[in-house]
Structures are given as C-alpha cells and as structure tokens.
Write a protein that holds these residues in place. Structure first.
Motif, PDB file in Angstrom:
ATOM      1  N   THR A 189      42.075 -29.800 -17.052  1.00 28.28           N
ATOM      2  CA  THR A 189      40.729 -30.346 -16.881  1.00 28.28           C
ATOM      3  C   THR A 189      40.068 -30.541 -18.245  1.00 28.28           C
ATOM      4  O   THR A 189      40.568 -30.069 -19.270  1.00 28.28           O
ATOM      5  CB  THR A 189      39.871 -29.394 -16.029  1.00 28.28           C
ATOM      6  N   ALA A 190      38.969 -31.244 -18.251  1.00 32.95           N
ATOM      7  CA  ALA A 190      38.232 -31.450 -19.503  1.00 32.95           C
ATOM      8  C   ALA A 190      37.684 -30.116 -20.011  1.00 32.95           C
ATOM      9  O   ALA A 190      37.311 -29.241 -19.230  1.00 32.95           O
ATOM     10  CB  ALA A 190      37.087 -32.431 -19.277  1.00 32.95           C
ATOM     11  N   ALA A 191      37.656 -29.970 -21.342  1.00 35.93           N
ATOM     12  CA  ALA A 191      37.167 -28.728 -21.941  1.00 35.93           C
ATOM     13  C   ALA A 191      35.679 -28.543 -21.665  1.00 35.93           C
ATOM     14  O   ALA A 191      34.898 -29.497 -21.709  1.00 35.93           O
ATOM     15  CB  ALA A 191      37.437 -28.731 -23.440  1.00 35.93           C
ATOM     16  N   ALA A 192      35.306 -27.313 -21.366  1.00 40.18           N
ATOM     17  CA  ALA A 192      33.900 -26.969 -21.116  1.00 40.18           C
ATOM     18  C   ALA A 192      33.582 -25.673 -21.846  1.00 40.18           C
ATOM     19  O   ALA A 192      34.469 -24.894 -22.193  1.00 40.18           O
ATOM     20  CB  ALA A 192      33.636 -26.824 -19.624  1.00 40.18           C
ATOM     21  N   THR A 193      32.306 -25.423 -22.068  1.00 40.30           N
ATOM     22  CA  THR A 193      31.870 -24.258 -22.829  1.00 40.30           C
ATOM     23  C   THR A 193      32.081 -22.969 -22.034  1.00 40.30           C
ATOM     24  O   THR A 193      31.784 -22.892 -20.838  1.00 40.30           O
ATOM     25  CB  THR A 193      30.381 -24.390 -23.193  1.00 40.30           C
ATOM     26  N   LEU A 194      32.607 -21.962 -22.729  1.00 36.60           N
ATOM     27  CA  LEU A 194      32.770 -20.636 -22.148  1.00 36.60           C
ATOM     28  C   LEU A 194      31.806 -19.689 -22.862  1.00 36.60           C
ATOM     29  O   LEU A 194      31.926 -19.440 -24.071  1.00 36.60           O
ATOM     30  CB  LEU A 194      34.204 -20.145 -22.328  1.00 36.60           C
ATOM     31  N   ASP A 195      30.838 -19.189 -22.137  1.00 36.63           N
ATOM     32  CA  ASP A 195      29.840 -18.308 -22.735  1.00 36.63           C
ATOM     33  C   ASP A 195      30.440 -16.935 -23.039  1.00 36.63           C
ATOM     34  O   ASP A 195      31.397 -16.503 -22.385  1.00 36.63           O
ATOM     35  CB  ASP A 195      28.656 -18.140 -21.789  1.00 36.63           C
ATOM     36  N   PRO A 196      29.882 -16.212 -24.015  1.00 35.77           N
ATOM     37  CA  PRO A 196      30.368 -14.858 -24.307  1.00 35.77           C
ATOM     38  C   PRO A 196      30.070 -13.915 -23.152  1.00 35.77           C
ATOM     39  O   PRO A 196      29.120 -14.122 -22.390  1.00 35.77           O
ATOM     40  CB  PRO A 196      29.609 -14.473 -25.576  1.00 35.77           C
TER      41      PRO A 196
END
Length: 416
Positions: free
Chosen positions: A119-126
C-alpha cells in the motif's frame, strides 16, 4: 540485505529488517569517497580528514536505525471476511508497542499480493510502551484467489535522514477473494415463492390467441403437454406454456478443461490464465447464488477432476471458486446421469468451446431435464450452436467482456 530476527511480541510473529542509506546519506558517502581520491591524486592530504568526517555520519546512521528495531504486535481485521474480485475491501490494523522503550515516528505500508506489492506509505506516529495505534486502508483486489495480505512494513529514519531501516512485523493473513457474482434478472428465471422452484421460459411477442399460452415443441417435452389445436394452427407441434413446471433441483455444468478455452492456445504456463474461464467462473458463482436463493437443490458438475465444494455450503463453495483453475485432464469426458425421463429440473452448462463428445452428451441428456440452457464461447462454431439448439438447448454465445447479467438475460431473447 534482508535478515530474519528471532520472533518478537507474540509467538508466530516475526520481524524482518533491511537497511539502506537515503539519498542524502549516499551523497555524503560519495563526497567522502571523492575527498579520499583527490587527497591522493593532488597530494592534498588534509582532504583525508574531510573524507573521514564525511563518511562517519552515514555509517553511524546505519547503526542507529539498526537499534531502532520495533517490538510490535499486529492484529489485522479484513472486511468483508470473503471479498469479491473488483470490489472494495477494508483492512484495520491494531499495532501495539510491546517493547520497553518508546518507538520513533516513521511510516508504514502493508504488503499486498498484487502490484505495486504494498500500500502507499503513510505516517506512523510514535508510541509509548504498551501504547497502540489503529491504522486503516482500503483496497480493490484485481483477481480472485486465496492470497495473503501482510506482514506490516514499518520504516524509520535516523534524526539526520541519512539512513532508513525497514522492518516487516507481524504475520500475513489469508484472504479469500471469490469471483464477482452478478445479480440475475428474475424475469428470465421465474421464481415461485411458495415452493422455491424455478421455471425458465422464453419471452415472445405473441399475436394470435393460439400463441398466448403455447410455444414450439422441444425435445424432452412430454407429449401430454402438446396443444393439438395450436399445433394445427401453426403447422408444427406446440406445447402448453401455462403448465409451468416446478423444478426442485438444478444442475450447473462448468467446463474446466484447458483445451476448451481458445485464449489458452499456445500457453505453456503451469496454470494458464484465461479470460473466458474467468467469465465462466463468474457465471457459475452468479448461478449458484440465484438458484440457491430460490431454494433449489444444486449439483455442480465439472468436466475435469472435481475442484469445487458443496454449493449448499456457501463459504466452502466460494473458497473453492477462488481456488479453481484450468485442468490439463483433457482425456476426461463430461458425464451426466441421464435416464431420458423428464423431470430432473433445470440444467445450466457454462462452457468454453464444446467438442463433439461434449455436444453429444449434452444433447442426449436433454430429455432428462425440463429446461436446459448453455453459455458458450464466441469461438464456438455456428454448427455446434445449432446442434445444441436442435437438441432443445437455449444457447447464448459470450465473450470475456460480456456482462454476466446481459448473458443471462439473453436466454429470454428470440435467438437463444
């Protein structure tokens, strides 16, 4: 380079990792290499110090991202539980940090078994220790099959953006992608609500009073249903249409032999792909849903070794439709239990290009069924189609692009 680490989190989950320099890191390392070269070429040895300081940050960044290995568990929920090819599906991911230290901000993707492979890259929060995130994405499976989605790919960069580490965490989950089943028009196959029976009939423009409740005689029609007055009027045998028969059972015949599909000619693949066969599988799925909803007892007959499950068990049957493939068991011939006595219900044959043996079997079995309809490939010779029609079959020729609902509706046309 990809390495496999010992499992982290729950048993059965794994973490794979890969490291690389970013473009910034590569440029810095390239500058260090140039400094070393020029230091020796032009004798300016102070450049050795510059080169040493330039190459240290990228190498240290690789060490940093190596130590950023996450300790995550992943729970993946896919809805609906059984997908249809070409239809929208949704995936929900619950990611939990089971490590002893907070995770860094990064990005995530989920592996999928079709291009572009994730899938398209998405932000992963800490996440803090014991913290969790809920992620979601949608996808449209392009083809049927039993496939695996996952594992989750998470990526982290060092604070200076010189190196990146990518980790595959969690496990892959099996997804059943069945063929897309079309809704079939109930005016072509009339459903009797009181008994769950089905009656196939041909729509006609009728002019005379003798035509209102009659149609031409077909092989397999009982002689007791002959309407003699209408027969004398038309000069050919006519049977009563008002005596609609209740069909408590139906048979679906699916052609699974590879040589009966013209678009597989010349293919050397172990499991040849065929647009015509994919159409046949979609029609089989549509027939199963339509006839089962009418309460009929269904039997599915395959022309090669059986691959399909019990049509009365929906989950089992859909999974088998997701797995079914063309067979090289070409020596097997179609076999239908036929005693010549009318009353066995309806038969629907979903074929490719039938050969002489198949035609002979279908025509000889026609008398055992009240109604019979066949879907054949556009490449089927006209003579073969006419042979089926003379034998009492309604026939519709289709292409892989023909909408299933349109082909079904064609059974009610005057040319069927």
């Amino acid at each position: 380079m990809m390495n496999s680490d010992p499992p982290t989190g729950h048993p059965g989950e794994r973490t794979e990792r890969a490291f690389r320099l970013t473009r910034r890191g590569v440029l810095l390392l390239f500058a260090a290499a140039l400094a070393f070269v020029f230091a020796y070429v032009i004798g300016w040895y102070e450049l050795l110090i510059v080169g040493s300081f330039a190459c240290i940050p990228p190498l240290l960044s690789l060490v940093v991202v190596h130590r950023m290995r996450p300790q995550f568990t992943v729970v993946r929920t896919i809805a609906p539980s059984v997908l249809a090819a070409g239809k929208l599906g949704a995936v929900r991911l619950t990611v939990r940090n089971v490590g002893q230290r907070p995770s860094s901000a990064g990005s995530w993707r989920d592996r999928v078994p079709w291009p572009p492979d994730a899938t398209a890259a998405a932000t992963l929060d800490p996440m803090q220790p014991s913290g969790q995130l809920h992620l979601r994405y949608e996808f449209v499976p392009p083809r049927r099959g039993v496939v695996e989605v996952g594992p989750l790919l998470v990526s982290f960069c060092d604070p200076f953006g010189l190196a990146e580490g990518q980790y595959a965490v969690g496990t892959a989950d099996r997804v059943i992608i069945g063929p897309e089943a079309a809704r079939l028009d109930e005016t072509v196959v009339e459903i009797a609500a009181d008994s769950g029976s089905a009656r196939l009939f041909q729509h006609r423009s009728l002019a005379g009073e003798h035509d209102i409740m009659t149609r031409e005689y077909r092989p397999g029609d009982a002689m007791r249903r002959v309407h003699w007055r209408a027969s004398a009027h038309h000069g050919e045998l006519m049977v009563r249409e008002e005596e609609k028969r209740s069909h408590a059972a139906a048979v679906i015949v699916l052609e699974t032999r590879v040589r009966h599909y013209a678009d597989t000619a010349g293919s050397r693949a172990r499991t040849p792909e065929s647009g015509a066969f994919e159409w046949a599988v979609r029609m089989t799925a549509s027939l199963r849903d339509h006839l089962s909803a009418a309460g009929l007892a269904l039997t599915v007959v395959e022309t090669a070794m059986p691959q399909l499950g019990d049509p009365d068990r929906l989950d089992e049957f859909v999974e088998s439709l997701a797995r079914v493939h063309l067979s090289f068991d070409d020596d097997r011939e179609l076999s239908l239990a036929a005693d010549g006595t009318s009353g066995a219900g309806s038969i629907f044959a979903v074929l490719g290009v039938p050969d002489a043996a198949t035609l002979g079997t279908l025509v000889s079995a026609r008398g055992s069924f009240d109604e019979a309809a066949a879907f054949v490939s556009e490449h089927t010779p006209v003579a073969a189609i006419e042979e089926l029609r003379r034998g009492g079959w309604r026939v519709v020729a289709v292409t892989p692009e023909t909408p299933v609902a349109d082909a079904w509706h064609g059974l009610g046309g005057p040319d069927a």
